[in-house]
Scaffold this motif. Structure first.
Motif, PDB file in Angstrom:
ATOM      1  N   TYR A 141      -8.267  -3.253  -2.568  1.00 35.66           N
ATOM      2  CA  TYR A 141      -7.526  -4.114  -3.501  1.00 35.66           C
ATOM      3  C   TYR A 141      -8.453  -5.217  -3.984  1.00 35.66           C
ATOM      4  O   TYR A 141      -8.926  -6.026  -3.180  1.00 35.66           O
ATOM      5  CB  TYR A 141      -6.337  -4.786  -2.811  1.00 35.66           C
ATOM      6  N   ALA A 175      -2.199   0.208  10.283  1.00 35.50           N
ATOM      7  CA  ALA A 175      -3.066  -0.240   9.184  1.00 35.50           C
ATOM      8  C   ALA A 175      -3.987  -1.367   9.633  1.00 35.50           C
ATOM      9  O   ALA A 175      -3.545  -2.366  10.202  1.00 35.50           O
ATOM     10  CB  ALA A 175      -2.212  -0.720   8.016  1.00 35.50           C
ATOM     11  N   HIS A 210       7.571   0.206  -1.009  1.00 39.37           N
ATOM     12  CA  HIS A 210       7.804   1.610  -0.658  1.00 39.37           C
ATOM     13  C   HIS A 210       8.021   1.764   0.839  1.00 39.37           C
ATOM     14  O   HIS A 210       7.684   0.882   1.628  1.00 39.37           O
ATOM     15  CB  HIS A 210       6.600   2.475  -1.084  1.00 39.37           C
ATOM     16  N   LEU A 229      -1.714 -10.792   6.738  1.00 36.27           N
ATOM     17  CA  LEU A 229      -2.590  -9.818   7.394  1.00 36.27           C
ATOM     18  C   LEU A 229      -4.016 -10.354   7.325  1.00 36.27           C
ATOM     19  O   LEU A 229      -4.600 -10.426   6.250  1.00 36.27           O
ATOM     20  CB  LEU A 229      -2.505  -8.466   6.676  1.00 36.27           C
ATOM     21  N   ILE A 259       2.571  -5.164  -1.434  1.00 40.95           N
ATOM     22  CA  ILE A 259       1.612  -6.262  -1.601  1.00 40.95           C
ATOM     23  C   ILE A 259       1.695  -6.653  -3.067  1.00 40.95           C
ATOM     24  O   ILE A 259       1.483  -5.805  -3.952  1.00 40.95           O
ATOM     25  CB  ILE A 259       0.181  -5.821  -1.220  1.00 40.95           C
ATOM     26  N   ARG A 289      -9.931  -6.846  -0.618  1.00 40.12           N
ATOM     27  CA  ARG A 289      -9.371  -6.435   0.672  1.00 40.12           C
ATOM     28  C   ARG A 289      -9.468  -4.921   0.776  1.00 40.12           C
ATOM     29  O   ARG A 289      -9.218  -4.213  -0.210  1.00 40.12           O
ATOM     30  CB  ARG A 289      -7.916  -6.876   0.807  1.00 40.12           C
ATOM     31  N   HIS A 324       7.682  -1.999   2.365  1.00 39.30           N
ATOM     32  CA  HIS A 324       6.552  -2.929   2.387  1.00 39.30           C
ATOM     33  C   HIS A 324       5.819  -2.877   1.057  1.00 39.30           C
ATOM     34  O   HIS A 324       5.802  -1.835   0.386  1.00 39.30           O
ATOM     35  CB  HIS A 324       5.618  -2.670   3.575  1.00 39.30           C
ATOM     36  N   THR A 340      -5.405   3.055   6.707  1.00 38.59           N
ATOM     37  CA  THR A 340      -4.098   3.409   7.272  1.00 38.59           C
ATOM     38  C   THR A 340      -4.182   4.771   7.960  1.00 38.59           C
ATOM     39  O   THR A 340      -4.780   5.713   7.432  1.00 38.59           O
ATOM     40  CB  THR A 340      -3.027   3.445   6.156  1.00 38.59           C
ATOM     41  N   MET A 361       1.723  -9.335   3.210  1.00 42.01           N
ATOM     42  CA  MET A 361       2.459  -8.087   2.973  1.00 42.01           C
ATOM     43  C   MET A 361       3.948  -8.441   3.050  1.00 42.01           C
ATOM     44  O   MET A 361       4.396  -9.065   4.010  1.00 42.01           O
ATOM     45  CB  MET A 361       2.098  -7.029   4.004  1.00 42.01           C
ATOM     46  N   ASN A 368      -7.623   1.991   1.284  1.00 43.02           N
ATOM     47  CA  ASN A 368      -7.240   1.363   0.018  1.00 43.02           C
ATOM     48  C   ASN A 368      -8.144   0.172  -0.241  1.00 43.02           C
ATOM     49  O   ASN A 368      -8.420  -0.596   0.687  1.00 43.02           O
ATOM     50  CB  ASN A 368      -5.806   0.795   0.108  1.00 43.02           C
ATOM     51  N   ILE A 417       0.307  -3.153  -4.102  1.00 42.33           N
ATOM     52  CA  ILE A 417       0.960  -1.854  -3.914  1.00 42.33           C
ATOM     53  C   ILE A 417       2.459  -2.124  -4.001  1.00 42.33           C
ATOM     54  O   ILE A 417       2.953  -3.095  -3.417  1.00 42.33           O
ATOM     55  CB  ILE A 417       0.520  -1.206  -2.575  1.00 42.33           C
ATOM     56  N   ASP A 424       6.683   4.658   3.492  1.00 42.11           N
ATOM     57  CA  ASP A 424       5.742   5.790   3.488  1.00 42.11           C
ATOM     58  C   ASP A 424       6.523   7.097   3.612  1.00 42.11           C
ATOM     59  O   ASP A 424       7.501   7.182   4.367  1.00 42.11           O
ATOM     60  CB  ASP A 424       4.742   5.646   4.640  1.00 42.11           C
ATOM     61  N   SER A 442      -8.058  -1.786   3.243  1.00 41.56           N
ATOM     62  CA  SER A 442      -7.203  -1.436   4.378  1.00 41.56           C
ATOM     63  C   SER A 442      -7.444   0.018   4.746  1.00 41.56           C
ATOM     64  O   SER A 442      -7.829   0.832   3.909  1.00 41.56           O
ATOM     65  CB  SER A 442      -5.723  -1.662   4.043  1.00 41.56           C
ATOM     66  N   ARG A 459      -2.104   7.950   9.818  1.00 47.05           N
ATOM     67  CA  ARG A 459      -0.803   8.621   9.878  1.00 47.05           C
ATOM     68  C   ARG A 459      -0.926   9.974  10.571  1.00 47.05           C
ATOM     69  O   ARG A 459      -1.942  10.650  10.408  1.00 47.05           O
ATOM     70  CB  ARG A 459      -0.260   8.881   8.457  1.00 47.05           C
TER      71      ARG A 459
HETATM   72  O1  LIG Z   1      -2.935  -1.858   2.324  1.00 48.36           O
HETATM   73  C1  LIG Z   1      -2.192  -1.791   3.280  1.00 48.36           C
HETATM   74  O2  LIG Z   1      -2.308  -2.500   4.275  1.00 48.36           O
HETATM   75  C2  LIG Z   1      -1.027  -0.829   3.285  1.00 48.36           C
HETATM   76  C3  LIG Z   1      -1.145   0.291   2.329  1.00 48.36           C
HETATM   77  C4  LIG Z   1       0.101   1.102   2.305  1.00 48.36           C
HETATM   78  O3  LIG Z   1       1.181   0.610   2.449  1.00 48.36           O
HETATM   79  C5  LIG Z   1       0.017   2.547   2.096  1.00 48.36           C
HETATM   80  O4  LIG Z   1      -1.092   3.086   1.878  1.00 48.36           O
HETATM   81  O5  LIG Z   1       1.063   3.205   2.172  1.00 48.36           O
END
Ligand SMILES: O=C(O)CCC(=O)C(=O)O
Ligand SMILES: [Fe+2]
Length: 227
Positions: free
Chosen positions: A130, A152, A139, A176, A196, A214, A194, A218, A161, A128, A136, A141, A216, A220
């Motif tokens: 930003y 992340a 939510h 963060l 942002i 920024r 969580h 992530t 966050m 991601n 964001i 996940d 990030s 999964r």
């Molecule tokens: O940007 C982040 O650190 C988290 C992003 C996030 O929460 C997501 O992609 O589900």
């Protein structure tokens, strides 16, 4: 009901049960030094300086050398499997394919397993980006899509966050820093939301801290990897 705890390490407020090392503060993230009563988010771990500045720079060059998707308000890169934000589902192999995990992502996924942070190598990675003012929304996940641990990495600049408990409204703003790793499991992954905030600065000790770009990354696992 989350426990309330306040712990001070080297003059810094940290979150008991979350922060592994106080680490070095990076410019622009002195929000972390703000003394604050801390709410414990079970299952949340913050590891400062998980990547060295050199490793962050190398990772960022690899990321920026690849194509970004501008379908969302923020730019993203999806690897392994494309996540459909509208349907809240992972696209199967037959649908729109995502590129396989690049070498840097496989290497990082293997390190997460080696360190015991994830029990299996991530099959899906989202990057991601930003810009200041982007965020964001709150939510959890996707529960039917992804496994029990979400990891992340933060790159380039920091942000806060916000974690919120959906029932009792408890809140925790987690700074963060670039180079840090955040690992969500248990209630932090399954119950707490969580987010942002979409803003251009975050509150810090001596005033607002302007946000920079920024990025990030992530990691999964999929609940149904053969889909
Ligand atoms: O940007 C982040 O650190 C988290 C992003 C996030 O929460 C997501 O992609 O589900
Ligand atoms: Fe998320």
């Amino acid at each position: 009901m989350p426990r309330l705890a306040c712990e001070s390490v080297a003059g810094l407020a940290t979150v008991r049960g979350m922060s592994e090392t106080p680490g070095q503060l990076s410019p622009g993230v002195d929000a972390i030094s703000r003394p604050q009563p801390s709410v414990v988010v079970p299952g949340l771990r913050y590891i400062a300086d998980w990547l060295t500045p050199g490793a962050c720079q190398a990772l960022l060059s690899d990321i920026d050398a690849a194509a970004w998707s501008a379908r969302l308000k923020r730019r993203v890169q999806h690897y392994g499997h494309r996540y459909d934000y509208g349907r809240r589902s992972v696209a199967g192999h037959q649908q729109e394919a995502a590129p396989p995990l690049p070498e840097w992502a496989r290497r990082t996924a293997a390190r997460l397993v080696r360190e015991g942070r994830m029990d299996r190598e991530a099959e899906q990675v989202i990057v991601n980006e930003y810009q200041p003012g982007q965020g964001i929304s709150a939510h959890v996940d996707c529960l039917p899509c992804f496994g029990p641990v979400i990891a992340a990495i933060s790159l380039v600049s920091g942000c806060l966050m916000d974690f919120t408990h959906p029932e009792d409204g408890a809140k925790l703003a987690v700074p963060l820093a670039p180079g840090s790793l955040l690992v969500m499991s248990g209630p932090a992954r399954y119950t707490w939301r969580h987010a942002i905030a979409a803003r251009k600065s975050d509150p810090g000790t001596t005033g607002r801290i302007p946000r920079g770009r920024r990025v990030s990354v992530t990691f999964r696992t999929l609940l149904h990897p053969d889909q």
